[in-house]
Scaffold this active site. Structure first.
Site, PDB file in Angstrom:
ATOM      1  N   LYS A  11       0.946  -1.242  -0.183  1.00  0.00           N
ATOM      2  CA  LYS A  11       0.275   0.056  -0.393  1.00  0.00           C
ATOM      3  C   LYS A  11       0.584   0.992  -0.590  1.00  0.00           C
ATOM      4  O   LYS A  11       2.390   1.184   0.303  1.00  0.00           O
ATOM      5  CB  LYS A  11      -0.763  -0.077   1.122  1.00  0.00           C
ATOM      6  CG  LYS A  11      -1.802  -1.092   1.457  1.00  0.00           C
ATOM      7  CD  LYS A  11      -3.019  -0.996   2.017  1.00  0.00           C
ATOM      8  CE  LYS A  11      -4.023  -2.783   2.581  1.00  0.00           C
ATOM      9  NZ  LYS A  11      -4.885  -1.916   3.267  1.00  0.00           N
ATOM     10  N   TYR A  51     -12.532  -2.399  -3.648  1.00  0.00           N
ATOM     11  CA  TYR A  51     -12.954  -2.284  -2.826  1.00  0.00           C
ATOM     12  C   TYR A  51     -14.742  -2.539  -2.518  1.00  0.00           C
ATOM     13  O   TYR A  51     -15.014  -1.494  -1.558  1.00  0.00           O
ATOM     14  CB  TYR A  51     -12.645  -1.012  -1.732  1.00  0.00           C
ATOM     15  CG  TYR A  51     -10.654  -1.123  -1.116  1.00  0.00           C
ATOM     16  CD1 TYR A  51     -11.234  -2.806  -0.183  1.00  0.00           C
ATOM     17  CD2 TYR A  51      -9.779  -1.077  -1.202  1.00  0.00           C
ATOM     18  CE1 TYR A  51      -9.413  -3.119  -0.051  1.00  0.00           C
ATOM     19  CE2 TYR A  51      -8.717  -1.287  -0.619  1.00  0.00           C
ATOM     20  CZ  TYR A  51      -8.639  -2.642   0.132  1.00  0.00           C
ATOM     21  OH  TYR A  51      -7.491  -2.731   0.574  1.00  0.00           O
ATOM     22  N   ASN A 114      -2.140  -0.020   6.881  1.00  0.00           N
ATOM     23  CA  ASN A 114      -2.044  -1.211   7.553  1.00  0.00           C
ATOM     24  C   ASN A 114      -1.150  -1.208   6.407  1.00  0.00           C
ATOM     25  O   ASN A 114      -1.094  -2.938   5.758  1.00  0.00           O
ATOM     26  CB  ASN A 114      -3.174  -1.441   7.698  1.00  0.00           C
ATOM     27  CG  ASN A 114      -4.030  -2.178   6.170  1.00  0.00           C
ATOM     28  OD1 ASN A 114      -3.705  -1.586   5.875  1.00  0.00           O
ATOM     29  ND2 ASN A 114      -4.797  -2.363   7.336  1.00  0.00           N
ATOM     30  N   HIS A 117      -2.139  -5.416   1.485  1.00  0.00           N
ATOM     31  CA  HIS A 117      -3.460  -6.298   1.236  1.00  0.00           C
ATOM     32  C   HIS A 117      -3.283  -7.769   0.648  1.00  0.00           C
ATOM     33  O   HIS A 117      -2.279  -7.961   0.597  1.00  0.00           O
ATOM     34  CB  HIS A 117      -3.970  -5.262  -0.121  1.00  0.00           C
ATOM     35  CG  HIS A 117      -5.227  -6.428  -0.238  1.00  0.00           C
ATOM     36  ND1 HIS A 117      -6.470  -6.579   0.000  1.00  0.00           N
ATOM     37  CD2 HIS A 117      -5.591  -7.267  -1.862  1.00  0.00           C
ATOM     38  CE1 HIS A 117      -7.197  -7.706  -0.090  1.00  0.00           C
ATOM     39  NE2 HIS A 117      -6.617  -7.528  -1.244  1.00  0.00           N
ATOM     40  N   GLU A 128      -9.487 -10.138  -8.012  1.00  0.00           N
ATOM     41  CA  GLU A 128      -8.487  -9.160  -7.656  1.00  0.00           C
ATOM     42  C   GLU A 128      -7.526  -9.450  -8.853  1.00  0.00           C
ATOM     43  O   GLU A 128      -6.881  -8.588  -9.132  1.00  0.00           O
ATOM     44  CB  GLU A 128      -7.518  -9.359  -6.490  1.00  0.00           C
ATOM     45  CG  GLU A 128      -9.074  -9.295  -5.626  1.00  0.00           C
ATOM     46  CD  GLU A 128      -8.890  -9.005  -3.785  1.00  0.00           C
ATOM     47  OE1 GLU A 128      -9.142  -8.983  -2.775  1.00  0.00           O
ATOM     48  OE2 GLU A 128      -7.932  -9.410  -3.384  1.00  0.00           O
TER      49      GLU A 128
HETATM   50  P1  RTP Z   1      -7.121  -5.452   2.870  1.00  0.00           P
HETATM   51  O1  RTP Z   1      -8.550  -6.092   2.326  1.00  0.00           O
HETATM   52  O2  RTP Z   1      -6.462  -4.513   3.059  1.00  0.00           O
HETATM   53  O3  RTP Z   1      -5.960  -6.851   3.021  1.00  0.00           O
HETATM   54  O4  RTP Z   1      -7.520  -6.125   4.619  1.00  0.00           O
HETATM   55  P2  RTP Z   1      -8.342  -6.727   5.631  1.00  0.00           P
HETATM   56  O5  RTP Z   1      -8.676  -8.243   4.727  1.00  0.00           O
HETATM   57  O6  RTP Z   1      -7.171  -7.570   6.258  1.00  0.00           O
HETATM   58  O7  RTP Z   1      -9.142  -5.974   5.240  1.00  0.00           O
HETATM   59  P3  RTP Z   1     -10.512  -5.951   5.141  1.00  0.00           P
HETATM   60  O8  RTP Z   1     -11.661  -5.980   6.354  1.00  0.00           O
HETATM   61  O9  RTP Z   1     -11.094  -5.942   3.598  1.00  0.00           O
HETATM   62  O10 RTP Z   1     -10.227  -4.012   5.461  1.00  0.00           O
HETATM   63  C1  RTP Z   1      -9.713  -3.394   4.031  1.00  0.00           C
HETATM   64  C2  RTP Z   1      -9.208  -2.135   5.137  1.00  0.00           C
HETATM   65  O11 RTP Z   1     -10.371  -1.313   5.069  1.00  0.00           O
HETATM   66  C3  RTP Z   1      -9.485  -0.907   6.522  1.00  0.00           C
HETATM   67  N1  RTP Z   1     -10.921  -1.093   7.702  1.00  0.00           N
HETATM   68  N2  RTP Z   1     -10.872  -0.258   8.236  1.00  0.00           N
HETATM   69  N3  RTP Z   1     -12.150   1.226  10.816  1.00  0.00           N
HETATM   70  C4  RTP Z   1     -12.015  -0.038  10.579  1.00  0.00           C
HETATM   71  O12 RTP Z   1     -12.467  -0.386  11.111  1.00  0.00           O
HETATM   72  C5  RTP Z   1     -11.504  -0.476   9.225  1.00  0.00           C
HETATM   73  N4  RTP Z   1     -11.942  -2.023   9.017  1.00  0.00           N
HETATM   74  C6  RTP Z   1     -11.359  -1.944   7.496  1.00  0.00           C
HETATM   75  C7  RTP Z   1      -8.989  -1.432   6.980  1.00  0.00           C
HETATM   76  O13 RTP Z   1      -7.983  -0.410   6.211  1.00  0.00           O
HETATM   77  C8  RTP Z   1      -9.146  -2.563   5.719  1.00  0.00           C
HETATM   78  O14 RTP Z   1      -7.115  -3.064   5.498  1.00  0.00           O
HETATM   79 MG    MG Z   2      -9.701  -7.640   3.167  1.00  0.00          MG
END
Ligand code: RTP
Ligand code: MG
Length: 142
Positions: A11, A51, A114, A117, A128
């Site tokens: 990222k 997203y 973070n 991804h 993706e």
């Molecule tokens: P990613 O898709 O980026 O790999 O991350 P992830 O699966 O671990 O998390 P996901 O639930 O898919 O969420 C995508 C990105 O959105 C942001 N996020 N913020 N503030 C919050 O509660 C929250 N929840 C998700 C994070 O930056 C996450 O990587």
């Molecule tokens: Mg995710």
């Protein structure tokens, strides 16, 4: 366990901190092969589509702004159990909760910035990968 592919993004925060090589080293050390890669600066439309599953959530607009704030590296990783293995290397979404030694524990500033991804399931990995790469851009290794 079959050879699998997953989709990964370094990222904007991690690219800006000059961490591409350090993160690639972690993938390769863990036995994942980089079989496609490019740097790009996502448009707003690209980030919104990528997203789309999060549209309407409170963090969606901030996420789109962050993902378009600078260049990213996108890559396809190939290896045994690649989807789960990459998620293990990354650590959980919130770096405060991520296991010591994971990419997010080492390199992420916050849940919103973070570092990486990784696809979370075979169907999302396929979607993706196709979102950013054509078949001819992927170079499987023997
Ligand atoms: P990613 O898709 O980026 O790999 O991350 P992830 O699966 O671990 O998390 P996901 O639930 O898919 O969420 C995508 C990105 O959105 C942001 N996020 N913020 N503030 C919050 O509660 C929250 N929840 C998700 C994070 O930056 C996450 O990587
Ligand atoms: Mg995710």
């Amino acid at each position: 366990m079959a050879i699998e592919r997953t989709f990964s993004i370094i990222k904007p925060d991690a690219v800006s901190k000059n961490l591409i090589g350090a993160i690639y080293n972690r993938f390769e050390t863990a036995g994942l092969r980089i079989v496609a890669a490019k740097m790009l600066h996502m448009t707003r439309e690209q980030a919104m589509g990528f997203y789309a599953e999060h549209e309407g959530k409170p963090f969606y607009e901030g996420l789109v702004k962050f993902m378009t704030s600078g260049p990213v590296m996108v890559q396809v990783l190939e290896g045994e159990d690649a989807i789960r293995r990459n998620r293990e290397i990354m650590g959980v979404t919130n770096p405060k909760e991520a296991l010591a030694g994971t990419l997010r524990a080492c390199y992420a500033d916050s849940i919103d910035r973070n570092a990486v991804h990784g696809s979370d399931a075979p169907a999302s990995a396929a979607r993706e990968i196709a979102y950013f790469f054509t078949d001819s851009e992927i170079c499987p290794r023997a």
